[in-house]
Every structure is written in C-alpha cells, then in structure tokens.
Motif scaffolding. Structure first.
Motif, short mmCIF file in Angstrom:
data_model
loop_
_atom_site.label_atom_id
_atom_site.label_comp_id
_atom_site.label_asym_id
_atom_site.label_seq_id
_atom_site.Cartn_x
_atom_site.Cartn_y
_atom_site.Cartn_z
N PHE A 20 -4.61 12.53 -7.41
CA PHE A 20 -6.11 13.82 -7.20
C PHE A 20 -7.12 13.57 -8.90
O PHE A 20 -7.66 13.54 -8.68
N ILE A 21 -5.61 13.90 -9.84
CA ILE A 21 -6.45 13.78 -10.96
C ILE A 21 -6.98 12.62 -11.49
O ILE A 21 -8.05 13.03 -12.53
N GLY A 22 -6.04 11.43 -11.08
CA GLY A 22 -7.12 10.34 -11.35
C GLY A 22 -8.31 9.63 -10.46
O GLY A 22 -8.13 8.76 -10.68
N GLY A 23 -8.24 10.42 -9.82
CA GLY A 23 -9.69 9.89 -9.08
C GLY A 23 -9.19 9.96 -7.25
O GLY A 23 -10.53 10.27 -6.57
N GLN A 24 -8.19 10.64 -6.92
CA GLN A 24 -7.61 9.69 -5.65
C GLN A 24 -7.81 11.43 -4.83
O GLN A 24 -7.36 12.15 -4.68
N CYS B 208 -5.75 13.03 -1.88
CA CYS B 208 -4.33 13.25 -2.31
C CYS B 208 -4.82 15.08 -2.75
O CYS B 208 -3.84 15.89 -1.91
N LEU B 209 -5.63 15.78 -2.99
CA LEU B 209 -5.46 17.39 -2.41
C LEU B 209 -5.33 17.89 -1.54
O LEU B 209 -4.69 18.73 -0.70
N GLN B 210 -6.55 16.93 -0.42
CA GLN B 210 -6.23 17.11 1.46
C GLN B 210 -4.77 17.35 1.86
O GLN B 210 -4.25 17.74 2.84
N MET C 252 0.93 -1.44 0.30
CA MET C 252 -0.23 0.47 0.31
C MET C 252 0.52 1.26 0.34
O MET C 252 1.38 1.83 1.05
N VAL C 253 0.64 2.47 -0.73
CA VAL C 253 1.61 3.20 -1.32
C VAL C 253 1.17 4.48 0.15
O VAL C 253 -0.36 4.63 0.16
N ASN C 254 2.20 4.94 0.64
CA ASN C 254 1.53 6.27 2.19
C ASN C 254 1.68 7.39 1.00
O ASN C 254 2.73 7.87 0.27
N LEU C 255 0.68 8.11 0.69
CA LEU C 255 -0.01 9.39 0.17
C LEU C 255 1.34 10.26 1.06
O LEU C 255 1.10 11.28 0.08
N GLN C 256 1.28 10.24 2.29
CA GLN C 256 2.16 11.36 2.79
C GLN C 256 3.51 11.16 2.23
O GLN C 256 4.39 12.65 1.47
N ASP C 257 4.36 10.30 1.58
CA ASP C 257 5.52 10.14 1.30
C ASP C 257 5.46 10.59 -0.63
O ASP C 257 6.81 10.51 -1.20
N GLN C 258 3.97 10.74 -1.08
CA GLN C 258 4.31 11.10 -2.68
C GLN C 258 4.95 12.82 -2.92
O GLN C 258 4.55 14.06 -1.93
N ASP D 239 4.63 16.39 -3.77
CA ASP D 239 3.51 17.13 -4.78
C ASP D 239 3.04 17.01 -5.98
O ASP D 239 2.22 16.87 -6.37
N ASN D 240 4.09 16.29 -7.09
CA ASN D 240 2.99 16.16 -8.82
C ASN D 240 2.59 14.16 -8.76
O ASN D 240 1.72 14.60 -9.58
N GLU D 241 2.89 13.56 -7.80
CA GLU D 241 2.80 12.44 -7.80
C GLU D 241 1.18 12.86 -6.68
O GLU D 241 0.11 12.59 -7.72
N LEU D 242 1.13 13.74 -6.37
CA LEU D 242 -0.25 13.79 -5.74
C LEU D 242 -0.91 14.17 -6.80
O LEU D 242 -2.40 13.85 -6.60
N VAL D 243 -0.91 15.66 -7.65
CA VAL D 243 -1.56 15.99 -8.35
C VAL D 243 -1.75 14.29 -8.75
O VAL D 243 -3.10 14.82 -9.51
#
Length: 196
Positions: free
Chosen positions: A16-20, A23-25, A1-7, A9-13
């Motif tokens: 988010f665009i992909g529907g998660q 990630c925006l929060q 499982m990927v830890n989103l906190q470690d991503q 900014d661009n990975e989170l963007v």
C-alpha cells in the motif's frame, strides 16, 4: 502474479505504501469485523461506530503515508489503538460540549467548588500522574509493556490479550502482575507521588 489475499498484513502495508491502493481494502476487509465490533462495544451506537470506524481508517491511511507505522506484526492492534484514541477524543469533546441550565435550580450551579481554581490544579496533578505512569510503562520489559497497553489503553480482556499475543491467559495475567510489581518498585525507587 501475486495473490494479494495470501499476503501478510505487513506485506500488504508495504505494498500500500508502495502505491498499491487495493492492498488497503484487503486489510480493511480482513480486520473490519473485529475492529468495528470493538468500536461498537465501546460507543454502543451503530451510527457513531460507523463514523469512528471511517475516521480510524482515514487516520490509518494518513499515518501509513507519513511512515508512522512501525512493522511489528501487530497491524490490528495498531489500528485498534487508533480507534481507541479516537473514541476517547470523541467523549472528551462531548464532555466539554454538555449544556447546563442554571434556571431551574435554587442555588447557583456555577458558584461551586467544582469550578474553582483547585480543580485546575487537580487536573494538572492528575495529568502529571498519568504522564508519570505512562513513562514508567516504557521501562517495563516488552512483554509486560504490551499487556499493560492492551489492557489499560485498549481495554482488552485477558482472554483477548492472550489471543492477541499468542500466550495463555495465565501467562497474560502473570505478565500484568509482574508489570504492576515492577511499576510499584519503580515508584518507590524514584519516589514518585501518584496521588491527587
């Protein structure tokens, strides 16, 4: 499982665009303090700063969903540019909404050269000058262009620019100096008039 906190900014963007949506929060929490502080410093009113901050992220969401974010590793700068533009829009609206009373003055306020057609001409000339300067900025080398935008369009100090771009303050100052020299050369070569 990927830890989103470690991503990044661009990975989170991208996520988010992909529907998660979560990630925006994470992006907001990561950059909230800096962006809110910048807005508050500009508007000097906490309630207004909150409004601009919220409007900024509404615009961020809309732009991300429309694909208007260009991945360049500078997500916070992009968000700050959006907030800066919203602040400018707010003050422009306020300027146009100011009420003026003519009752308590001995002369007619509205019979003034300030409201004459020449001011409309001055405004058009000023708008053209700003467009000319903005187009000149586009011809600068990328590192100079970035410093000009951060300094004059986002209002950052040279210390903040140095931190944002990962260079020393002297390098940031040097880039600004060369940008001004290059723009002066372009003005002379293209015979552009930058006076009202």
């Amino acid at each position: 499982m990927v830890n989103l906190q470690d991503q990044t900014d661009n990975e989170l963007v991208e996520r988010f665009i992909g529907g998660q949506e979560a990630c925006l929060q994470i992006l907001i929490n990561r950059h909230k303090s800096r962006i809110y502080s910048y807005i508050l410093m500009m508007v000097k009113q906490p309630a207004l700063a909150e409004d601009v901050f919220q409007d900024t992220f509404i615009k961020v969401i809309n732009n991300l969903k429309r694909g208007k974010y260009i991945e360049n590793g500078k997500f916070p700068s992009w968000v700050m540019r959006i907030s800066h533009n919203l602040i400018i829009d707010y003050y422009r609206k306020q300027k146009h909404m100011q009420m003026v009373s003519n009752d308590s003055i001995e002369y007619d306020l509205f019979n003034s050269s300030k409201f004459s057609d020449t001011n409309i001409e001055d405004k058009l000339v000023t708008d053209q000058i700003l467009k000319d300067v903005a187009s000149l900025v586009e011809y600068l080398p990328e590192n100079q262009k970035e410093v000009v935008r951060l300094r004059h369009f986002m209002g950052l100090s040279f210390k903040e620019i140095a931190e944002e771009t990962g260079v020393s303050i002297n390098t940031a100052l040097g880039r600004m100096r060369y940008a001004i020299i290059n723009m002066r050369d372009m003005v002379e070569e293209q015979k552009i008039s930058l006076t009202v």
